[in-house]
Design a protein around this motif. Structure first.
Motif, PDB file in Angstrom:
ATOM      1  N   UNK A  23     -65.744 140.979  26.990  1.00 15.06           N
ATOM      2  CA  UNK A  23     -65.978 139.632  26.435  1.00 15.06           C
ATOM      3  C   UNK A  23     -67.197 138.979  27.089  1.00 15.06           C
ATOM      4  N   UNK A  24     -67.347 139.136  28.397  1.00 10.17           N
ATOM      5  CA  UNK A  24     -68.499 138.546  29.073  1.00 10.17           C
ATOM      6  C   UNK A  24     -69.785 139.250  28.646  1.00 10.17           C
ATOM      7  N   UNK A  25     -69.726 140.574  28.474  1.00  7.44           N
ATOM      8  CA  UNK A  25     -70.919 141.313  28.017  1.00  7.44           C
ATOM      9  C   UNK A  25     -71.366 140.824  26.648  1.00  7.44           C
ATOM     10  N   UNK A  26     -70.404 140.512  25.804  1.00  7.69           N
ATOM     11  CA  UNK A  26     -70.727 140.037  24.455  1.00  7.69           C
ATOM     12  C   UNK A  26     -71.127 138.570  24.442  1.00  7.69           C
ATOM     13  N   UNK A  27     -71.026 137.890  25.593  1.00  4.12           N
ATOM     14  CA  UNK A  27     -71.341 136.460  25.695  1.00  4.12           C
ATOM     15  C   UNK A  27     -70.437 135.643  24.765  1.00  4.12           C
ATOM     16  N   UNK A  28     -69.142 135.901  24.834  1.00  3.07           N
ATOM     17  CA  UNK A  28     -68.183 135.123  24.044  1.00  3.07           C
ATOM     18  C   UNK A  28     -68.135 133.688  24.553  1.00  3.07           C
ATOM     19  N   UNK A  29     -68.220 132.709  23.638  1.00  4.04           N
ATOM     20  CA  UNK A  29     -68.129 131.269  23.970  1.00  4.04           C
ATOM     21  C   UNK A  29     -69.030 130.889  25.141  1.00  4.04           C
ATOM     22  N   UNK A  30     -70.343 131.050  25.000  1.00  3.23           N
ATOM     23  CA  UNK A  30     -71.216 130.827  26.142  1.00  3.23           C
ATOM     24  C   UNK A  30     -71.436 129.366  26.500  1.00  3.23           C
ATOM     25  N   UNK A  31     -71.106 128.416  25.590  1.00  6.06           N
ATOM     26  CA  UNK A  31     -71.415 127.008  25.847  1.00  6.06           C
ATOM     27  C   UNK A  31     -70.307 126.338  26.657  1.00  6.06           C
ATOM     28  N   UNK A  32     -69.062 126.447  26.165  1.00  8.62           N
ATOM     29  CA  UNK A  32     -67.972 125.730  26.846  1.00  8.62           C
ATOM     30  C   UNK A  32     -66.844 126.656  27.276  1.00  8.62           C
ATOM     31  N   UNK A  33     -66.908 127.929  26.894  1.00 16.12           N
ATOM     32  CA  UNK A  33     -65.768 128.830  27.080  1.00 16.12           C
ATOM     33  C   UNK A  33     -65.958 129.773  28.237  1.00 16.12           C
ATOM     34  N   UNK A  34     -65.476 131.009  28.057  1.00 16.26           N
ATOM     35  CA  UNK A  34     -65.346 131.939  29.178  1.00 16.26           C
ATOM     36  C   UNK A  34     -66.696 132.352  29.762  1.00 16.26           C
ATOM     37  N   UNK A  35     -67.692 132.606  28.893  1.00 10.62           N
ATOM     38  CA  UNK A  35     -68.989 133.027  29.422  1.00 10.62           C
ATOM     39  C   UNK A  35     -69.700 131.893  30.143  1.00 10.62           C
ATOM     40  N   UNK A  36     -69.276 130.647  29.892  1.00  9.13           N
ATOM     41  CA  UNK A  36     -69.865 129.522  30.620  1.00  9.13           C
ATOM     42  C   UNK A  36     -69.309 129.433  32.030  1.00  9.13           C
ATOM     43  N   UNK A  37     -68.146 130.073  32.298  1.00  7.84           N
ATOM     44  CA  UNK A  37     -67.549 130.014  33.631  1.00  7.84           C
ATOM     45  C   UNK A  37     -68.037 131.153  34.521  1.00  7.84           C
ATOM     46  N   UNK A  38     -68.782 132.112  33.951  1.00  9.26           N
ATOM     47  CA  UNK A  38     -69.203 133.285  34.703  1.00  9.26           C
ATOM     48  C   UNK A  38     -70.659 133.113  35.097  1.00  9.26           C
ATOM     49  N   UNK A  39     -70.938 133.431  36.356  1.00 11.18           N
ATOM     50  CA  UNK A  39     -72.325 133.392  36.832  1.00 11.18           C
ATOM     51  C   UNK A  39     -72.911 134.780  36.649  1.00 11.18           C
ATOM     52  N   UNK A  40     -73.825 134.954  35.664  1.00 10.81           N
ATOM     53  CA  UNK A  40     -74.334 136.286  35.343  1.00 10.81           C
ATOM     54  C   UNK A  40     -75.296 136.808  36.398  1.00 10.81           C
TER      55      UNK A  40
END
Lengths: 67, 171
Positions: free
Chosen positions: B147-164
């Motif tokens: 999910x993080x690789x696909x950048x799911x929900x990058x604005x407010x969701x899960x990918x926004x909580x991950x520091x790439x």
């Protein structure tokens, strides 16, 4: 018992107005505005090509393998 | 026409209800049942019920009713209260008084929620089989990574909580 309905109606009309306006205000400033700000912040420094290369490298794009 | 045929078949005796039986003894006039007469009711939206509360007055109360026909300033406070109680059962304050019913209702509802919880625990322990393998820790972490690789929900969701850049969850 004088003006029983009028008194009750005034109280409830005022209350209903305040409650509904309050809910709308809370939603606007608790949810809607932060969301708009989050989107603006995100897209301010967003580079789609960099994102694309990262996704390609991770191997999640079927038609663009990380070769 | 069919109804009258049934009538003659069944016979008149079984048609008589208790009311009709009583009528035969009283020159054909049926006594009015209580539920057919105007009744007294304690309700907030009925300020003046159709009849007074006390139907059969005692001798003392009858005297008081006679006194009521004269000037009201001659009545004492107690007599006025007595006249009120003859007319009405409860005062508005007594009628509108809250009860403790809500405690019973809340307690009952919570109790049955608890019973439901016990049933669910029993079911999980004794009835249900194993959960799918896709709930294992390895599968879940692989799923999250994808999910993080696909950048799911990058604005407010899960990918926004991950520091790439640092490859860890944001503080």
């Amino acid at each position: 018992m004088r003006r029983l309905l009028a008194r009750r109606m005034k109280f409830h009309l005022l209350g209903a107005f305040l409650v509904s306006m309050g809910c709308a205000t809370l939603y606007k400033f608790g949810i809607a505005e932060p969301r708009k700000r989050a989107y603006a912040e995100f897209y301010k420094s967003y580079d789609p090509m960099k994102d694309f290369e990262a996704m390609k490298a991770a191997g999640v794009l079927e038609c663009a393998p990380p070769k | 026409m069919l109804a009258s045929r049934v009538f003659s078949l069944v016979g008149r005796r079984s048609i008589s209800t208790s009311l009709c039986l009583r009528a035969h003894g009283h020159a054909g006039v049926v006594k009015a049942e209580d539920y057919t007469l105007p009744g007294y009711v304690d309700r907030r939206d009925v300020p003046l019920p159709e009849v007074a509360f006390v139907r059969d007055l005692s001798a003392q109360q009858k005297e008081l009713k006679e006194k009521e026909k004269a000037s009201w300033s001659a009545l004492s406070v107690d007599e006025k209260v007595e006249l009120y109680r003859i007319k009405f059962n409860e005062t508005y304050a007594e009628m509108n008084k809250g009860t403790n019913e809500w405690k019973t209702i809340l307690g009952g509802a919570l109790f049955f929620l608890g019973v439901t919880g016990l049933i669910l625990i029993w079911q999980k322990h004794f009835m249900y089989g194993a959960i799918p393998h896709t709930f294992s820790d390895e599968w879940l972490s692989a799923q999250t990574k994808r999910m993080l690789d696909m950048r799911v929900n990058p604005v407010e969701g899960i990918s926004a909580q991950w520091d790439f850049d640092k490859n860890e969850w944001k503080k």
